[in-house]
Design a protein around this motif. Structure first.
Motif, PDB file in Angstrom:
ATOM      1  N   PHE A  12       0.830  -1.196   0.000  1.00 52.37           N
ATOM      2  CA  PHE A  12       0.000   0.000   0.000  1.00 52.37           C
ATOM      3  C   PHE A  12       0.871   1.255   0.000  1.00 52.37           C
ATOM      4  CE2 PHE A  12      -2.416   3.385   2.028  1.00 52.37           C
ATOM      5  CZ  PHE A  12      -3.404   3.509   1.076  1.00 52.37           C
ATOM      6  N   MET A  13       1.936   1.278   0.782  1.00 54.22           N
ATOM      7  CA  MET A  13       2.796   2.461   0.818  1.00 54.22           C
ATOM      8  C   MET A  13       3.494   2.645  -0.534  1.00 54.22           C
ATOM      9  SD  MET A  13       1.884   3.540   3.607  1.00 54.22           S
ATOM     10  CE  MET A  13       2.870   4.980   3.807  1.00 54.22           C
ATOM     11  N   VAL A  14       3.895   1.561  -1.192  1.00 52.72           N
ATOM     12  CA  VAL A  14       4.465   1.652  -2.536  1.00 52.72           C
ATOM     13  C   VAL A  14       3.425   2.222  -3.487  1.00 52.72           C
ATOM     14  CG1 VAL A  14       5.324   0.314  -4.491  1.00 52.72           C
ATOM     15  CG2 VAL A  14       6.145  -0.178  -2.179  1.00 52.72           C
ATOM     16  N   PHE A  15       2.196   1.736  -3.375  1.00 50.18           N
ATOM     17  CA  PHE A  15       1.108   2.222  -4.224  1.00 50.18           C
ATOM     18  C   PHE A  15       0.900   3.724  -4.020  1.00 50.18           C
ATOM     19  CE2 PHE A  15      -3.384   3.212  -4.791  1.00 50.18           C
ATOM     20  CZ  PHE A  15      -3.533   2.861  -6.125  1.00 50.18           C
ATOM     21  N   ILE A  16       0.872   4.175  -2.770  1.00 43.05           N
ATOM     22  CA  ILE A  16       0.681   5.593  -2.473  1.00 43.05           C
ATOM     23  C   ILE A  16       1.832   6.414  -3.063  1.00 43.05           C
ATOM     24  CG2 ILE A  16       0.635   7.310  -0.616  1.00 43.05           C
ATOM     25  CD1 ILE A  16      -1.977   5.782  -0.933  1.00 43.05           C
ATOM     26  N   ALA A  17       3.066   5.908  -2.940  1.00 45.63           N
ATOM     27  CA  ALA A  17       4.213   6.633  -3.484  1.00 45.63           C
ATOM     28  C   ALA A  17       4.118   6.762  -5.002  1.00 45.63           C
ATOM     29  CB  ALA A  17       5.513   5.929  -3.094  1.00 45.63           C
ATOM     30  N   GLN A  18       3.550   5.758  -5.666  1.00 45.90           N
ATOM     31  CA  GLN A  18       3.437   5.775  -7.122  1.00 45.90           C
ATOM     32  C   GLN A  18       2.220   6.539  -7.607  1.00 45.90           C
ATOM     33  OE1 GLN A  18       3.413   1.615  -8.030  1.00 45.90           O
ATOM     34  NE2 GLN A  18       5.627   1.439  -7.936  1.00 45.90           N
ATOM     35  N   HIS A  19       1.213   6.707  -6.788  1.00 43.20           N
ATOM     36  CA  HIS A  19      -0.043   7.325  -7.180  1.00 43.20           C
ATOM     37  C   HIS A  19      -0.363   8.467  -6.213  1.00 43.20           C
ATOM     38  CE1 HIS A  19      -0.181   3.277  -8.852  1.00 43.20           C
ATOM     39  NE2 HIS A  19      -0.945   3.770  -9.795  1.00 43.20           N
ATOM     40  N   LYS A  20       0.172   9.619  -6.479  1.00 40.32           N
ATOM     41  CA  LYS A  20      -0.067  10.782  -5.614  1.00 40.32           C
ATOM     42  C   LYS A  20      -1.571  11.038  -5.506  1.00 40.32           C
ATOM     43  CE  LYS A  20       4.336  12.141  -5.412  1.00 40.32           C
ATOM     44  NZ  LYS A  20       5.131  11.395  -4.586  1.00 40.32           N
ATOM     45  N   GLY A  21      -2.005  11.399  -4.340  1.00 42.38           N
ATOM     46  CA  GLY A  21      -3.413  11.714  -4.134  1.00 42.38           C
ATOM     47  C   GLY A  21      -4.256  10.523  -3.707  1.00 42.38           C
ATOM     48  N   GLU A  22      -3.722   9.309  -3.764  1.00 42.83           N
ATOM     49  CA  GLU A  22      -4.483   8.125  -3.364  1.00 42.83           C
ATOM     50  C   GLU A  22      -4.474   8.001  -1.842  1.00 42.83           C
ATOM     51  OE1 GLU A  22      -6.265   5.953  -5.124  1.00 42.83           O
ATOM     52  OE2 GLU A  22      -5.694   6.682  -7.089  1.00 42.83           O
ATOM     53  N   SER A  23      -5.598   7.585  -1.290  1.00 46.63           N
ATOM     54  CA  SER A  23      -5.669   7.314   0.143  1.00 46.63           C
ATOM     55  C   SER A  23      -6.693   6.215   0.383  1.00 46.63           C
ATOM     56  CB  SER A  23      -6.052   8.571   0.927  1.00 46.63           C
ATOM     57  OG  SER A  23      -7.373   8.965   0.605  1.00 46.63           O
ATOM     58  N   VAL A  24      -6.518   5.509   1.487  1.00 45.79           N
ATOM     59  CA  VAL A  24      -7.442   4.451   1.896  1.00 45.79           C
ATOM     60  C   VAL A  24      -7.808   4.708   3.340  1.00 45.79           C
ATOM     61  CG1 VAL A  24      -7.530   2.007   2.528  1.00 45.79           C
ATOM     62  CG2 VAL A  24      -6.734   2.641   0.282  1.00 45.79           C
ATOM     63  N   GLN A  25      -9.067   4.447   3.662  1.00 44.77           N
ATOM     64  CA  GLN A  25      -9.510   4.593   5.046  1.00 44.77           C
ATOM     65  C   GLN A  25     -10.556   3.543   5.354  1.00 44.77           C
ATOM     66  OE1 GLN A  25     -10.925   8.612   4.321  1.00 44.77           O
ATOM     67  NE2 GLN A  25     -13.032   7.955   4.697  1.00 44.77           N
ATOM     68  N   GLY A  40      -7.716  11.621  -4.738  1.00 45.11           N
ATOM     69  CA  GLY A  40      -8.197  12.964  -4.420  1.00 45.11           C
ATOM     70  C   GLY A  40      -9.552  12.852  -3.751  1.00 45.11           C
ATOM     71  N   ASP A  41     -10.579  13.441  -4.360  1.00 47.57           N
ATOM     72  CA  ASP A  41     -11.938  13.368  -3.821  1.00 47.57           C
ATOM     73  C   ASP A  41     -12.790  12.297  -4.492  1.00 47.57           C
ATOM     74  OD1 ASP A  41     -11.442  15.452  -2.065  1.00 47.57           O
ATOM     75  OD2 ASP A  41     -12.140  16.987  -3.465  1.00 47.57           O
ATOM     76  N   THR A  42     -12.209  11.557  -5.444  1.00 49.55           N
ATOM     77  CA  THR A  42     -12.973  10.571  -6.208  1.00 49.55           C
ATOM     78  C   THR A  42     -12.838   9.182  -5.594  1.00 49.55           C
ATOM     79  OG1 THR A  42     -12.600  11.832  -8.240  1.00 49.55           O
ATOM     80  CG2 THR A  42     -13.283   9.529  -8.491  1.00 49.55           C
ATOM     81  N   LEU A  43     -13.964   8.560  -5.289  1.00 52.69           N
ATOM     82  CA  LEU A  43     -13.967   7.194  -4.773  1.00 52.69           C
ATOM     83  C   LEU A  43     -13.554   6.246  -5.894  1.00 52.69           C
ATOM     84  CD1 LEU A  43     -14.690   5.332  -2.356  1.00 52.69           C
ATOM     85  CD2 LEU A  43     -16.983   5.132  -3.379  1.00 52.69           C
TER      86      LEU A  43
END
Length: 188
Positions: free
Chosen positions: A4-17, A63-66
């Motif tokens: 997940f951290m690799v994914f976040i580093a590669q895809h700016k603006g992505e988040s999971v909650q 970003g703001d898009t699900l």
């Protein structure tokens, strides 16, 4: 660094909650409903869940898009003589435009890490996507199942059927026990 951290580093603006169901606002329910109905066109409903409201939601955003969603149901089930604590995955879906980019894998990695720090024996779900779930450490279980049959918020009794599409992932390393599976509730 986890997937997940690799994914976040590669895809700016992505988040999971992970959010409790009771804290989901109307706008988020509408976004989940749209994504869910686009992902499951043969099973569209006018709500953000199919059969029963989950306890938690794992939501992935760009970003703001699900971009991804899965519902989570925490319960006890009986398998043979064993009682297991399971975290059930419901309505796992990723926006079609971003499928194949690693969002689904990142969501499962995040879920696995979440479950490891809690009282969960297995993550379980029903799916026909064998390759994807095997790649993520899930085991296919074919067995007799018993569950509460629910449709459109009505109880139709107990279902008794053999199912081949159950996938389980051991969180604590224990093997899946032998025996019939009593869901002690509805089918995910």
């Amino acid at each position: 660094m986890n997937l997940f951290m690799v994914f976040i580093a590669q895809h700016k603006g992505e988040s999971v909650q992970i959010t409790p169901e009771i804290d989901i606002d109307q706008a988020t329910h509408a976004a989940i409903q749209q994504l869910r109905n686009e992902s499951f066109p043969k099973h569209q409903v006018a709500r953000s869940y199919y059969k029963q409201c989950p306890h938690l939601r794992l939501l992935a955003y760009d970003g703001d898009t699900l971009t991804g969603h899965l519902g989570l149901d925490y319960r006890r089930i009986r398998v043979g003589d064993s009682v297991l604590k399971v975290l059930g995955v419901i309505d796992f879906c990723v926006r079609e435009q971003v499928r194949g980019t690693g969002i689904g894998s990142a969501m499962l990695t995040y879920l696995n890490q979440y479950a490891q720090s809690r009282a969960v024996d297995f993550i379980m779900l029903i799916s026909e996507h064998e390759t994807f779930y095997r790649k993520h450490g899930f085991q296919n279980i074919a067995a007799q199942h018993h569950w509460l049959m629910i449709h459109e918020h009505q109880n139709f009794g107990i279902g008794h059927h053999w199912l081949n599409d159950l996938w389980v992932c051991s969180i604590q390393g224990a093997p899946w026990p032998d025996g019939e599976i009593d869901w002690l509730g509805y089918l995910y």
